[in-house]
Design a protein around this motif. Sequence first.
Motif, PDB file in Angstrom:
ATOM      1  N   PHE A  96      69.580  -4.888  46.822  1.00 52.28           N
ATOM      2  CA  PHE A  96      70.597  -5.844  47.255  1.00 52.28           C
ATOM      3  C   PHE A  96      72.021  -5.351  47.017  1.00 52.28           C
ATOM      4  O   PHE A  96      72.312  -4.690  46.009  1.00 52.28           O
ATOM      5  CB  PHE A  96      70.429  -7.170  46.509  1.00 52.28           C
ATOM      6  CG  PHE A  96      69.422  -8.084  47.124  1.00 52.28           C
ATOM      7  CD1 PHE A  96      69.798  -9.072  48.016  1.00 52.28           C
ATOM      8  CD2 PHE A  96      68.071  -7.948  46.818  1.00 52.28           C
ATOM      9  CE1 PHE A  96      68.872  -9.922  48.585  1.00 52.28           C
ATOM     10  CE2 PHE A  96      67.127  -8.789  47.385  1.00 52.28           C
ATOM     11  CZ  PHE A  96      67.527  -9.775  48.261  1.00 52.28           C
ATOM     12  N   LEU A  97      72.888  -5.723  47.933  1.00 51.28           N
ATOM     13  CA  LEU A  97      74.333  -5.687  47.744  1.00 51.28           C
ATOM     14  C   LEU A  97      74.750  -7.098  47.349  1.00 51.28           C
ATOM     15  O   LEU A  97      74.446  -8.057  48.057  1.00 51.28           O
ATOM     16  CB  LEU A  97      75.037  -5.280  49.043  1.00 51.28           C
ATOM     17  CG  LEU A  97      76.551  -5.536  49.133  1.00 51.28           C
ATOM     18  CD1 LEU A  97      77.310  -4.716  48.093  1.00 51.28           C
ATOM     19  CD2 LEU A  97      77.060  -5.245  50.543  1.00 51.28           C
ATOM     20  N   GLY A 117      71.553  -3.622  43.207  1.00 54.22           N
ATOM     21  CA  GLY A 117      71.830  -2.189  43.165  1.00 54.22           C
ATOM     22  C   GLY A 117      73.292  -1.860  43.318  1.00 54.22           C
ATOM     23  O   GLY A 117      73.785  -0.859  42.781  1.00 54.22           O
ATOM     24  N   GLU A 118      74.025  -2.689  44.065  1.00 59.23           N
ATOM     25  CA  GLU A 118      75.476  -2.516  44.235  1.00 59.23           C
ATOM     26  C   GLU A 118      76.148  -3.864  44.083  1.00 59.23           C
ATOM     27  O   GLU A 118      75.742  -4.843  44.704  1.00 59.23           O
ATOM     28  CB  GLU A 118      75.807  -1.915  45.595  1.00 59.23           C
ATOM     29  CG  GLU A 118      77.303  -1.644  45.761  1.00 59.23           C
ATOM     30  CD  GLU A 118      77.659  -1.009  47.091  1.00 59.23           C
ATOM     31  OE1 GLU A 118      78.827  -0.614  47.271  1.00 59.23           O
ATOM     32  OE2 GLU A 118      76.769  -0.908  47.963  1.00 59.23           O
ATOM     33  N   ALA A 119      77.188  -3.887  43.249  1.00 58.71           N
ATOM     34  CA  ALA A 119      77.886  -5.140  42.963  1.00 58.71           C
ATOM     35  C   ALA A 119      79.360  -4.983  43.284  1.00 58.71           C
ATOM     36  O   ALA A 119      80.017  -4.044  42.821  1.00 58.71           O
ATOM     37  CB  ALA A 119      77.712  -5.513  41.493  1.00 58.71           C
ATOM     38  N   VAL A 120      79.876  -5.930  44.076  1.00 54.51           N
ATOM     39  CA  VAL A 120      81.279  -5.886  44.468  1.00 54.51           C
ATOM     40  C   VAL A 120      81.943  -7.206  44.092  1.00 54.51           C
ATOM     41  O   VAL A 120      81.458  -8.282  44.455  1.00 54.51           O
ATOM     42  CB  VAL A 120      81.443  -5.651  45.981  1.00 54.51           C
ATOM     43  CG1 VAL A 120      82.918  -5.493  46.329  1.00 54.51           C
ATOM     44  CG2 VAL A 120      80.655  -4.426  46.420  1.00 54.51           C
ATOM     45  N   ALA A 121      83.038  -7.114  43.363  1.00 54.13           N
ATOM     46  CA  ALA A 121      83.848  -8.286  43.042  1.00 54.13           C
ATOM     47  C   ALA A 121      85.053  -8.326  43.966  1.00 54.13           C
ATOM     48  O   ALA A 121      85.705  -7.299  44.201  1.00 54.13           O
ATOM     49  CB  ALA A 121      84.319  -8.233  41.590  1.00 54.13           C
ATOM     50  N   VAL A 122      85.336  -9.493  44.522  1.00 50.47           N
ATOM     51  CA  VAL A 122      86.564  -9.645  45.305  1.00 50.47           C
ATOM     52  C   VAL A 122      87.754  -9.652  44.340  1.00 50.47           C
ATOM     53  O   VAL A 122      87.605  -9.948  43.145  1.00 50.47           O
ATOM     54  CB  VAL A 122      86.518 -10.924  46.158  1.00 50.47           C
ATOM     55  CG1 VAL A 122      85.505 -10.773  47.283  1.00 50.47           C
ATOM     56  CG2 VAL A 122      86.198 -12.154  45.315  1.00 50.47           C
ATOM     57  N   ALA A 123      88.925  -9.332  44.841  1.00 51.54           N
ATOM     58  CA  ALA A 123      90.080  -9.090  43.971  1.00 51.54           C
ATOM     59  C   ALA A 123      90.496 -10.294  43.150  1.00 51.54           C
ATOM     60  O   ALA A 123      91.092 -10.152  42.080  1.00 51.54           O
ATOM     61  CB  ALA A 123      91.261  -8.592  44.809  1.00 51.54           C
ATOM     62  N   ASN A 124      90.170 -11.508  43.619  1.00 48.34           N
ATOM     63  CA  ASN A 124      90.514 -12.724  42.876  1.00 48.34           C
ATOM     64  C   ASN A 124      89.502 -13.076  41.791  1.00 48.34           C
ATOM     65  O   ASN A 124      89.603 -14.132  41.158  1.00 48.34           O
ATOM     66  CB  ASN A 124      90.627 -13.918  43.833  1.00 48.34           C
ATOM     67  CG  ASN A 124      89.373 -14.100  44.679  1.00 48.34           C
ATOM     68  OD1 ASN A 124      89.157 -13.336  45.623  1.00 48.34           O
ATOM     69  ND2 ASN A 124      88.559 -15.098  44.360  1.00 48.34           N
ATOM     70  N   ALA A 125      88.535 -12.214  41.554  1.00 47.22           N
ATOM     71  CA  ALA A 125      87.476 -12.495  40.587  1.00 47.22           C
ATOM     72  C   ALA A 125      88.020 -12.635  39.174  1.00 47.22           C
ATOM     73  O   ALA A 125      89.090 -12.103  38.841  1.00 47.22           O
ATOM     74  CB  ALA A 125      86.427 -11.384  40.635  1.00 47.22           C
ATOM     75  N   LEU A 179      84.899  -9.596  53.377  1.00 49.43           N
ATOM     76  CA  LEU A 179      84.837  -8.775  54.591  1.00 49.43           C
ATOM     77  C   LEU A 179      85.085  -7.304  54.288  1.00 49.43           C
ATOM     78  O   LEU A 179      84.433  -6.421  54.854  1.00 49.43           O
ATOM     79  CB  LEU A 179      85.840  -9.310  55.628  1.00 49.43           C
ATOM     80  CG  LEU A 179      85.546 -10.727  56.142  1.00 49.43           C
ATOM     81  CD1 LEU A 179      86.714 -11.224  56.987  1.00 49.43           C
ATOM     82  CD2 LEU A 179      84.250 -10.771  56.928  1.00 49.43           C
ATOM     83  N   GLU A 180      86.004  -7.057  53.359  1.00 48.80           N
ATOM     84  CA  GLU A 180      86.236  -5.674  52.931  1.00 48.80           C
ATOM     85  C   GLU A 180      85.016  -5.107  52.230  1.00 48.80           C
ATOM     86  O   GLU A 180      84.630  -3.955  52.449  1.00 48.80           O
ATOM     87  CB  GLU A 180      87.453  -5.636  52.004  1.00 48.80           C
ATOM     88  CG  GLU A 180      87.770  -4.255  51.454  1.00 48.80           C
ATOM     89  CD  GLU A 180      88.881  -4.292  50.406  1.00 48.80           C
ATOM     90  OE1 GLU A 180      88.889  -3.366  49.565  1.00 48.80           O
ATOM     91  OE2 GLU A 180      89.702  -5.226  50.415  1.00 48.80           O
ATOM     92  N   ALA A 181      84.384  -5.915  51.390  1.00 53.14           N
ATOM     93  CA  ALA A 181      83.245  -5.468  50.599  1.00 53.14           C
ATOM     94  C   ALA A 181      82.091  -5.005  51.465  1.00 53.14           C
ATOM     95  O   ALA A 181      81.397  -4.033  51.137  1.00 53.14           O
ATOM     96  CB  ALA A 181      82.776  -6.580  49.670  1.00 53.14           C
ATOM     97  N   ILE A 182      81.867  -5.699  52.590  1.00 56.76           N
ATOM     98  CA  ILE A 182      80.717  -5.371  53.429  1.00 56.76           C
ATOM     99  C   ILE A 182      81.126  -4.516  54.641  1.00 56.76           C
ATOM    100  O   ILE A 182      80.313  -4.249  55.516  1.00 56.76           O
ATOM    101  CB  ILE A 182      79.950  -6.638  53.854  1.00 56.76           C
ATOM    102  CG1 ILE A 182      80.870  -7.680  54.505  1.00 56.76           C
ATOM    103  CG2 ILE A 182      79.309  -7.280  52.649  1.00 56.76           C
ATOM    104  CD1 ILE A 182      80.900  -7.598  55.965  1.00 56.76           C
TER     105      ILE A 182
END
Length: 226
Positions: free
Chosen positions: A172-173, A189-197, A218-221
């Motif tokens: 999973f992403l 497997g991959e973790a993305v935080a948006v900048a406001n996290a 949208l940037e993350a994906i």
Amino acid sequence: MTDVPPLAVDIDGTLTDGQGAIDHRTLPVLREWPAPVVVATGKSLPYPIGLCHFVGIEGRVIAENGGVVALAETDTLRFEGDREAAAAVADAYVEAGYSLGWREIDFVNRWRETEIAVARDQPLAPLESIAAEHGLEVVDTGYAYHVKSPDVSKGRGLEVVAGELGVDPEAFLAVGDSENDVSTFDVAGEAVAVANADDAALAAADRVTDSNYADGFLEAIGADSR
């Protein structure tokens, strides 16, 4: 076979704008994602199920911070946690002179099955103290204080979902913005935080977007944010 990973995505602060509304640009992205999409949220079950329905995607949901897991295609509906203990915490908090902070008709908690949510403008310290007395914990999602069982998490919920789908959780992403997404980040497997996290999510993420809220998603994906 596709190289696009299955997606686990939070709602508030991730698919929304800075005012709490769903950003319309995220909806076709979710609908057209070529791998399974799992909506993982602190909200009660009707909210993410409704989102999936109106987006037009399969109902794959982790609600109440992992307390509820629902998968339409496997007829799965699982509940974890101690709703009675959470209700006892809420009662004791009110008896101590505090308020849950919602309107008289409390839609925030009306359909909750495994936890209780308290508005963030209410005192946190006494809530944490009372929760501890009942063997529960308080998680600050940035939108509410959630009184929940300590062994319940979105990450555990994602493991259940992955097992039902026959997918490795590491495939999973995961995209999110809050402390309650950290367990999801640990499992995916991959973790993305948006900048406001918040700080916890930022520290747990593999990468952080330059953009906030839905722009960050949208940037993350890798989607066009225009």
